[in-house]
Scaffold this active site. Structure first.
Site, PDB file in Angstrom:
ATOM      1  N   ASP A  18      40.084  20.940  83.423  1.00 51.06           N
ATOM      2  CA  ASP A  18      38.661  20.925  85.251  1.00 51.06           C
ATOM      3  C   ASP A  18      38.148  21.991  84.991  1.00 51.06           C
ATOM      4  O   ASP A  18      38.179  23.401  83.937  1.00 51.06           O
ATOM      5  CB  ASP A  18      39.128  22.019  86.315  1.00 51.06           C
ATOM      6  N   ASP A  20      35.124  24.020  86.704  1.00 54.32           N
ATOM      7  CA  ASP A  20      34.310  25.372  87.944  1.00 54.32           C
ATOM      8  C   ASP A  20      35.819  25.839  87.672  1.00 54.32           C
ATOM      9  O   ASP A  20      36.572  25.150  89.115  1.00 54.32           O
ATOM     10  CB  ASP A  20      33.682  24.659  89.093  1.00 54.32           C
ATOM     11  N   ASP A 175      42.629  24.892  89.103  1.00 53.88           N
ATOM     12  CA  ASP A 175      42.629  25.661  89.899  1.00 53.88           C
ATOM     13  C   ASP A 175      42.651  24.906  91.495  1.00 53.88           C
ATOM     14  O   ASP A 175      42.574  25.686  91.831  1.00 53.88           O
ATOM     15  CB  ASP A 175      41.481  26.539  89.810  1.00 53.88           C
TER      16      ASP A 175
END
Length: 230
Positions: A18, A20, A175
């Site tokens: 991922d 950001d 995250d």
């Protein structure tokens, strides 16, 4: 949740991240942009940590956080568009790879593994951000490239196609619960990046990731154990 000692024998050919909150710490630029917009609306700045924990949820969530508006409220969309216009001008000023990411990417490349990005960040922001930070992944998948964005597993199926491997040969790192769901539903082993933008109400263990790390460099040992099983 498996620990590194419980890794199943399988061949790993790629690691996909991922963006950001996992590969890049982009929060400082979002903190600036949201507080700049609040200043234009004669509102005081918000605490940086509060903004940081919302970044992974996207621009709409930031507008809700910054102005207490829902998407259906009058004024929401103009604020969202202004936020994105500001971000376009400020998307790589303070953003940088998280600690340990540079070393991790070098390790991945030294092992002759491919690496990529699967993000819900639109291509119009992703491409210039990666260019500004001189990052050249083997594949980049944005919402523009799929019919169904994460948590749907389509992004990881496309990553497998572009990286010439099976989904189960990709480790997916994220995250957010939607990242782990995306990877899990595609059959990928997953790593939850606990160093990322985690909301206070998030229970990372409930995501059912294969692994969990508190620092990017911890992933090196995990990948090594997969490679040892190949």
């Amino acid at each position: 949740m498996q620990t590194p000692n419980e890794i199943e024998p399988r061949s790993i050919k790629a690691v996909v991240f991922d963006l950001d909150g996992t590969l890049l710490d982009t929060a400082p630029d979002f903190v600036y942009v949201l507080n700049k917009l609040r200043d234009e609306e004669n509102l005081p700045p918000l605490d940086a940590t509060t903004i940081r924990n919302t970044v992974s949820d996207g621009a709409r969530a930031l507008v809700t956080l910054g102005f207490g508006l829902l998407e259906s409220d009058d004024g929401f969309e103009p604020l969202r568009l202004r936020l994105l216009a500001l971000y376009t001008k400020h998307l790589a000023v303070k953003s940088a790879p998280f600690a340990g990411i540079t070393e991790l990417l070098k390790f991945i490349q030294d092992q002759k593994l491919s690496w990529g990005i699967a993000t819900n960040k639109p291509e119009v922001y992703t491409t210039p951000l990666l260019a500004a930070l001189d990052l050249t992944p083997d594949c980049v998948i944005c919402p523009d490239h799929v019919e169904n964005r994460k948590p749907h597993p389509e992004s990881m199926h496309l990553a497998a196609k572009l990286l010439h491997c099976a989904p189960e040969e990709i480790i997916y790192v994220g995250d957010h619960a939607r990242d782990i769901e995306c990877g899990r539903e595609a059959g990928c082993p997953t790593i939850a990046a606990a160093y990322g933008y985690i909301n206070n109400h998030d229970d990372i263990d409930s995501w059912q990731a294969t692994h969990r790390v508190s620092h990017a460099q911890e992933m090196i040992a995990i990948i090594q154990r997969y490679l040892a099983k190949s």
